[in-house]
Design an enzyme around this catalytic site. Sequence first.
Site, PDB file in Angstrom:
ATOM      1  N   GLU A   1      -7.975  -7.738  10.603  1.00  0.00           N
ATOM      2  CA  GLU A   1      -8.610  -8.987  11.043  1.00  0.00           C
ATOM      3  C   GLU A   1      -9.539  -8.765  12.242  1.00  0.00           C
ATOM      4  O   GLU A   1     -10.670  -9.269  12.267  1.00  0.00           O
ATOM      5  CB  GLU A   1      -7.539 -10.032  11.410  1.00  0.00           C
ATOM      6  CG  GLU A   1      -6.724 -10.537  10.225  1.00  0.00           C
ATOM      7  CD  GLU A   1      -5.545  -9.624   9.885  1.00  0.00           C
ATOM      8  OE1 GLU A   1      -5.315  -8.637  10.628  1.00  0.00           O
ATOM      9  OE2 GLU A   1      -4.851  -9.882   8.887  1.00  0.00           O
TER      10      GLU A   1
ATOM     11  N   HIS B   1     -19.287   1.123  38.057  1.00  0.00           N
ATOM     12  CA  HIS B   1     -18.673   2.331  37.508  1.00  0.00           C
ATOM     13  C   HIS B   1     -19.684   3.474  37.441  1.00  0.00           C
ATOM     14  O   HIS B   1     -20.420   3.596  36.464  1.00  0.00           O
ATOM     15  CB  HIS B   1     -18.138   2.046  36.099  1.00  0.00           C
ATOM     16  CG  HIS B   1     -17.140   0.933  36.066  1.00  0.00           C
ATOM     17  ND1 HIS B   1     -17.513  -0.395  36.144  1.00  0.00           N
ATOM     18  CD2 HIS B   1     -15.785   0.956  35.973  1.00  0.00           C
ATOM     19  CE1 HIS B   1     -16.417  -1.147  36.099  1.00  0.00           C
ATOM     20  NE2 HIS B   1     -15.359  -0.366  35.992  1.00  0.00           N
TER      21      HIS B   1
ATOM     22  N   HIS C   1     -14.355   6.803  38.455  1.00  0.00           N
ATOM     23  CA  HIS C   1     -14.484   5.900  37.297  1.00  0.00           C
ATOM     24  C   HIS C   1     -15.109   4.565  37.692  1.00  0.00           C
ATOM     25  O   HIS C   1     -16.103   4.158  37.108  1.00  0.00           O
ATOM     26  CB  HIS C   1     -13.109   5.651  36.639  1.00  0.00           C
ATOM     27  CG  HIS C   1     -13.093   4.430  35.775  1.00  0.00           C
ATOM     28  ND1 HIS C   1     -13.356   4.474  34.429  1.00  0.00           N
ATOM     29  CD2 HIS C   1     -12.877   3.121  36.068  1.00  0.00           C
ATOM     30  CE1 HIS C   1     -13.297   3.242  33.940  1.00  0.00           C
ATOM     31  NE2 HIS C   1     -13.000   2.407  34.903  1.00  0.00           N
TER      32      HIS C   1
ATOM     33  N   HIS D   1       3.893 -18.140   9.971  1.00  0.00           N
ATOM     34  CA  HIS D   1       2.612 -18.362   9.304  1.00  0.00           C
ATOM     35  C   HIS D   1       2.010 -19.738   9.589  1.00  0.00           C
ATOM     36  O   HIS D   1       0.899 -20.014   9.172  1.00  0.00           O
ATOM     37  CB  HIS D   1       2.762 -18.178   7.792  1.00  0.00           C
ATOM     38  CG  HIS D   1       2.838 -16.743   7.379  1.00  0.00           C
ATOM     39  ND1 HIS D   1       3.701 -15.841   7.972  1.00  0.00           N
ATOM     40  CD2 HIS D   1       2.143 -16.040   6.446  1.00  0.00           C
ATOM     41  CE1 HIS D   1       3.541 -14.652   7.410  1.00  0.00           C
ATOM     42  NE2 HIS D   1       2.600 -14.737   6.489  1.00  0.00           N
TER      43      HIS D   1
HETATM   44  C1  TPP Z   1      -9.717  -4.114  26.160  1.00  0.00           C
HETATM   45  C2  TPP Z   1      -9.893  -3.586  27.538  1.00  0.00           C
HETATM   46  N1  TPP Z   1      -8.815  -3.208  28.223  1.00  0.00           N
HETATM   47  C3  TPP Z   1      -8.948  -2.766  29.489  1.00  0.00           C
HETATM   48  C4  TPP Z   1     -10.158  -2.703  30.086  1.00  0.00           C
HETATM   49  C5  TPP Z   1     -10.293  -2.246  31.532  1.00  0.00           C
HETATM   50  N2  TPP Z   1     -10.889  -0.913  31.584  1.00  0.00           N
HETATM   51  C6  TPP Z   1     -12.194  -0.740  31.781  1.00  0.00           C
HETATM   52  S1  TPP Z   1     -12.651   0.861  31.720  1.00  0.00           S
HETATM   53  C7  TPP Z   1     -11.066   1.355  31.460  1.00  0.00           C
HETATM   54  C8  TPP Z   1     -10.747   2.803  31.297  1.00  0.00           C
HETATM   55  C9  TPP Z   1     -11.530   3.357  30.221  1.00  0.00           C
HETATM   56  O1  TPP Z   1     -11.389   4.735  30.175  1.00  0.00           O
HETATM   57  P1  TPP Z   1     -12.546   5.572  29.515  1.00  0.00           P
HETATM   58  O2  TPP Z   1     -13.013   4.921  28.306  1.00  0.00           O
HETATM   59  O3  TPP Z   1     -12.034   6.961  29.410  1.00  0.00           O
HETATM   60  O4  TPP Z   1     -13.700   5.472  30.564  1.00  0.00           O
HETATM   61  P2  TPP Z   1     -14.108   6.510  31.702  1.00  0.00           P
HETATM   62  O5  TPP Z   1     -13.070   6.375  32.774  1.00  0.00           O
HETATM   63  O6  TPP Z   1     -14.095   7.850  31.094  1.00  0.00           O
HETATM   64  O7  TPP Z   1     -15.429   6.036  32.152  1.00  0.00           O
HETATM   65  C10 TPP Z   1     -10.211   0.268  31.407  1.00  0.00           C
HETATM   66  C11 TPP Z   1      -8.759   0.360  31.200  1.00  0.00           C
HETATM   67  C12 TPP Z   1     -11.274  -3.111  29.317  1.00  0.00           C
HETATM   68  N3  TPP Z   1     -12.503  -3.106  29.805  1.00  0.00           N
HETATM   69  N4  TPP Z   1     -11.107  -3.518  28.043  1.00  0.00           N
END
Ligand code: TPP
Length: 688
Positions: A436, A60, A291, A498
Amino acid sequence: MVQCIGQTAHVYPMLGGGARAGGAEGPDAMTEFDRDQLSNRANAIRALAMDAVEAANSGHPGMPMGMADVATILFANHLKFDPAAPRWPDRDRFVLSAGHGSMLIYALLHLTGYASPTLDDIKRFRQWHSPCAGHPENTELPGVECTTGPLGQGLAMAVGMAMAERHLNGVFGDSLVDHHTWVIAGDGCLMEGISQEAISLAGHLQLGRLNVIWDDNKISIDGPVSLASSEDMAARFAAAGWHVVACDGHDFASIDAALTAAKADPRPSLIAARTTIGKGAPTKAGTSGVHGSALGAKEIEATRAALGWNHGPFEIPADIKAWWEGLGARGAEARKLWEARLAASADAGEFTRRMEGRLPEADPMPAYLASLAANPPKVATRKSSEMALDVLVPALPELLGGSADLTGSNNTKAKGQPLFSATNYSGRYVHYGIREFGMAAAMNGMALHGGVIPYGGTFLVFSDYMRNAIRMAAIQQIRVVHVLTHDSIGLGEDGPTHQPVEHLASLRAIPNLAVWRPADAIEAAEAWACALQDEKRPSVLALSRQNLPPLRHDVAENLVARGAYRLTAATAPRAVVLVASGSEVHIAAEAAALLEADGIGADVVSMPCWEAFAAQDSAYRADVLPADALKVSVEAGVTMGWERWTGSEGLNIGVDHFGASAPAERLYAEYGLTATAIAERVKSRLGR
Ligand SMILES: Cc1ncc(C[n+]2csc(CCOP(=O)(O)OP(=O)(O)O)c2C)c(N)n1
Ligand SMILES: [Mg+2]
């Protein structure tokens, strides 16, 4: 007076050009020359990120390129760190919650002079055995404070770190504990539900040393954030009691002013840094295309030109590397001053013991176990756990407990355990509220910070709410203890919502997690001892709501530590071994008595922990679970997995469906979990 390292010592020392002698001049004193220099230094991060992702053809680049300017100012002017001593206790904690931007932290650690990662490690980004894993892993690199990647959890762990910092400050004072927790969070972190739990908890606890930098680039994977989100982020944080400040994430003076304001404010701070994802890439910057994909050779070439970065792949000019290393070297001063204060402190021994995670020499358990053996109580194991805590909490000052609003049900609060709150950080019991997931992640942060051993309670059925944080504890090899009560249909009337049925199986499926399900008060105490001794593994204590009769009388050895052991041996020639856990062990024992009365020899094995039993040698395991007997498992949960211990020809008695709302005894009877029903099934299988 205690000298406040980190507050005064690092005033704009390295911003290039020599224009800024002191903070009093303010950010406006920065010259164009400074900006060019700093941009060039920040470009080292951008170049390493794009080159590493390109080499791996995976990763990334957008986030590190977008946050390079912010990170440069953070490391140059604000973060207290020493690459020569990455784990020194009073360092600031830096959490890259947006873990997909891992190249940002790898570049920073390398540039500032940490021994690892080396440039070769970075060249091998995301490859087998490179410490530069796809997402930052705490077990791979000192300097990576926690494993991040599951969005939102880094922020929630940082809340736990900030809690641990305030707690230890409350106990040991400013001279030993006085640091900040810095977070870089993305849009994704703040969209995740866990961020709300973390933010509201941090606001409530007034964790003023927590500073969260939001990479406000308005882009996530699917495209613009506006596709899915339209909230007023500043108002959201303000509503939770945070200080909010905004900056232009590509204007060094603006960034510096915002970080300075964040540090000065007594509330936790959100720094909304407006950035451009993939900053520097001529056609891809500002788009979701940057990204999570390599830029490609053409775009990289164009980026180099646009940035004026006329160096080859992975090539960092010596003067730029030297500047970054200078930042790193500067950190030794604060660390050495701190070491001198520690050496002079009367608390040095105790502080060091806690930070190293060593338990106190004086072990209260033998005397307590002897008292249980002398006077065995008939109580629920949640009550047994509380009795153990009444002994452990006074003896282990590092225990920091809590519950997600089920204190009276989880029995997690020991007698006289003072509350941890914004007005009493030295307290030792946290009312986490009904949060939690936030609790479990905060506990991870506390354990990672060090100096405390966190435990926290909720109902076992709600382990699903915190499951990924439990998994993250296992990945990170940290000692946290989950006190999960009401562990079966035995909770009765609250009904199927539960009543956990699949939860033991699902938790046992997590590698490096120990699931302990004790059968009586002695086993509960032994399970606590095991959980506390397990320095590199989280534990779940699955505890009953209902009272359970005492079964164990011999306390010479911690038999729970074996994972499974023969509770009673057959008197008639052994035909069957009944293997049970927790609240079903006494039922198995009663069934064995019925079988014995019919001349069928039956061993009873208590199996409180699969993971611990699996670690025993094969001779021990073969003795406890002999090949020549019918093996029968009895547990009030799904039978999935028990074949591992009974073999495919064994008999697995459990609850392979959801429960129902009724008194516990009725449910046990309806579902065949009684001594008579079990004995009948065994006899019919044996043809007797
Ligand atoms: C809980 C979770 N859901 C989905 C992902 C997959 N994922 C990785 S980065 C991302 C997008 C994140 O967007 P942002 O925080 O705005 O990052 P940017 O594109 O600006 O680097 C996703 C959906 C993840 N790593 N964790
Ligand atoms: Mg984003």
